[in-house]
Write an enzyme that holds these catalytic residues in place. Structure first.
Site, short mmCIF file in Angstrom:
data_model
loop_
_atom_site.label_atom_id
_atom_site.label_comp_id
_atom_site.label_asym_id
_atom_site.label_seq_id
_atom_site.Cartn_x
_atom_site.Cartn_y
_atom_site.Cartn_z
N THR A 71 -4.61 1.42 -3.05
CA THR A 71 -3.73 1.98 -4.09
C THR A 71 -4.28 3.33 -4.53
O THR A 71 -3.54 4.33 -4.60
CB THR A 71 -3.61 1.01 -5.28
N SER A 205 -7.71 -0.48 3.11
CA SER A 205 -8.31 -1.29 2.06
C SER A 205 -9.27 -2.33 2.63
O SER A 205 -8.98 -2.93 3.67
CB SER A 205 -7.16 -2.01 1.34
N HIS A 207 -10.27 -5.38 1.35
CA HIS A 207 -10.04 -6.83 1.22
C HIS A 207 -8.97 -7.36 2.16
O HIS A 207 -8.70 -8.55 2.19
CB HIS A 207 -9.73 -7.21 -0.24
N CYS A 331 7.04 -10.76 -7.98
CA CYS A 331 7.31 -11.29 -9.31
C CYS A 331 6.97 -10.24 -10.36
O CYS A 331 5.80 -9.96 -10.61
CB CYS A 331 6.50 -12.55 -9.53
N1 PLP Z 1 -0.41 -0.77 1.05
C1 PLP Z 1 -0.06 -1.90 1.67
C2 PLP Z 1 0.82 -1.84 2.88
C3 PLP Z 1 -0.50 -3.12 1.18
O1 PLP Z 1 -0.14 -4.27 1.79
C4 PLP Z 1 -1.31 -3.15 0.02
C5 PLP Z 1 -1.76 -4.44 -0.58
O2 PLP Z 1 -1.09 -5.44 -0.45
C6 PLP Z 1 -1.67 -1.93 -0.58
C7 PLP Z 1 -1.20 -0.76 -0.04
C8 PLP Z 1 -2.57 -1.89 -1.81
O3 PLP Z 1 -3.91 -2.11 -1.43
P1 PLP Z 1 -5.06 -2.39 -2.50
O4 PLP Z 1 -4.93 -3.81 -2.88
O5 PLP Z 1 -6.33 -2.11 -1.77
O6 PLP Z 1 -4.87 -1.46 -3.62
#
Ligand code: PLP
Length: 390
Positions: A71, A205, A207, A331
């Site tokens: 994010t 990311s 995680h 949600c």
């Molecule tokens: N972009 C995509 C395609 C994602 O699936 C996600 C998380 O689900 C994110 C961005 C956000 O990642 P983070 O949780 O590391 O902020």
């Protein structure tokens, strides 16, 4: 027993990460300090950057900036690009768009771009069927275009976009347009070649690939000028000030090393799990509709609609049986709204609310698969027969 078939939301830390946490004895401190403990921490950052570079084929002159996750990386890349202009009335002509993204992007991409559009930049959200057509580009793109954002793989449907091809189409028309790729759902699942793709920035990311949560990175091409998004110390090439989260970054390096080492074997594991699930879903015939969007999908994701059954009911029933999956709805403030991704693919709100997402961890074990598939068959056949009886 509990299995995670919601890996596109989060993957459990892989054993190698857990081992390194268990062995951590506080040996490294602030990576900016000159003493030995500081330098030990700096080595951790260097090693993790090397691991990322190897996994994504990032060359020496490109930058890898550690962030708190995708994010932040997406926001940093997108909000960085342009000074917001005073509001001007959009002409309705797509050829003068200043920002373009696919309409199936994650909110971590959509929302920063919508923020810029509220400040007056003209944003075009393009449906996925159009994004994949080469002919669309001469119509959509002009010299006005500052940012083009496209994900490498979709989090809900697994659809893979051909980033290398699309970047070339864009740069041929408007070389100065900055191309950003959210590669969160592609890293560790398919091969990524940052140098060949020629995007300006790429976010991912930790995680989602077995590192700790709260860490990620933004890869910045040597040809792309970025302004700092956190002001303060000189950390992270002066772009993102603040002491780095060394332990989480270590876990990211380990996860990237393991993802590269196991790319092929993990692909086989995920594909095998997907095959077994699809073969069961095929047996259900008309009762289900498996979504298959685009030419290629990630090996770990299944999007399927159980006709006439609310996805939320399936999520709860499976949860009680020890299987975590997710519904195709986000949600917001307690009221689930149908997934914008499924709606962008032409589904009705009702169809979207009947759609579940099953997503396997790259390292899915035989035991997890056996247990999860057994529980999935039991729960879905019970719910389907209850529905028939009703
Ligand atoms: N972009 C995509 C395609 C994602 O699936 C996600 C998380 O689900 C994110 C961005 C956000 O990642 P983070 O949780 O590391 O902020």
């Amino acid at each position: 027993m509990r299995v995670n078939f919601d890996a596109n939301a989060s993957v459990r830390p892989i054993p190698e990460v857990m081992e390194s946490l268990a062995q951590y004895s506080g040996e490294f401190l602030n990576p900016s300090s000159v003493h030995q403990s500081g330098q030990a921490a700096k080595r951790v950052l260097d090693e993790s950057r090397d691991a990322i570079a190897r996994l994504l084929n990032v060359q020496g002159q490109d930058k890898i900036i550690f962030t708190s996750g995708a994010t932040e990386a997406n926001n940093a890349a997108l909000l960085n690009t342009s000074e917001a202009k005073p509001f001007s009335v959009a002409s309705g002509n797509s050829a003068n768009a200043e920002l373009i993204c696919s309409s199936v992007e994650h909110s971590a991409v959509l929302e920063p771009l919508r923020h810029l559009s509220r400040k007056g930049l003209k944003l075009l959200e393009v449906e996925p069927e159009k994004i994949v057509r080469s002919e669309s580009y001469s119509e959509m793109i002009s010299d006005d275009l500052k940012i083009f954002a496209l994900m490498a793989a979709n989090n809900e449907t697994g659809q893979i976009f051909d980033i290398s091809k699309i970047t070339k189409l864009i740069k041929a028309i408007s070389p100065r347009t900055r191309v950003h790729c959210d590669a969160v759902q592609a890293v560790g699942k398919i091969e990524i070649d940052f140098s060949e793709w020629q995007v300006d920035t790429l976010a991912f990311s930790g995680h989602k690939l077995g590192a700790l949560p709260g860490v990620g990175a933004l890869v910045v091409s040597r040809y792309c000028h970025m302004e700092p998004w956190m002001f303060g110390g000189p950390q992270e090439s002066g772009l993102r000030a603040g002491t780095e989260n060394v332990l989480a970054i270590k876990s990211l390096g380990i996860a990237c090393t393991e993802a590269l080492r196991r790319l092929k074997s993990n692909d086989s594991r995920m594909s095998y799990a997907k095959e077994l699930f699809l073969s069961y879903l095929n047996e259900l015939g008309e009762l289900v509709a498996v979504n298959s969007f685009g030419e290629r999908q990630t090996p770990n994701t299944i999007s399927v609609r159980f006709k006439g059954i609310k996805a939320d009911d399936l999520v709860v029933a499976l949860d009680l049986a020890g299987v975590s999956i997710s519904a195709g709805s986000a949600c917001a403030s307690g009221r689930p709204s149908p997934s914008h991704v499924l709606i962008a693919h032409g589904m009705t709100a009702k169809e979207a609310r009947e759609t579940i997402r099953i997503s396997f961890e790259p390292t899915i074990s035989k035991d997890d698969l056996e247990f999860g598939l057994g529980a999935f068959k039991e729960v879905t056949s019970r719910i389907l027969s209850q529905r028939r009886a009703a």
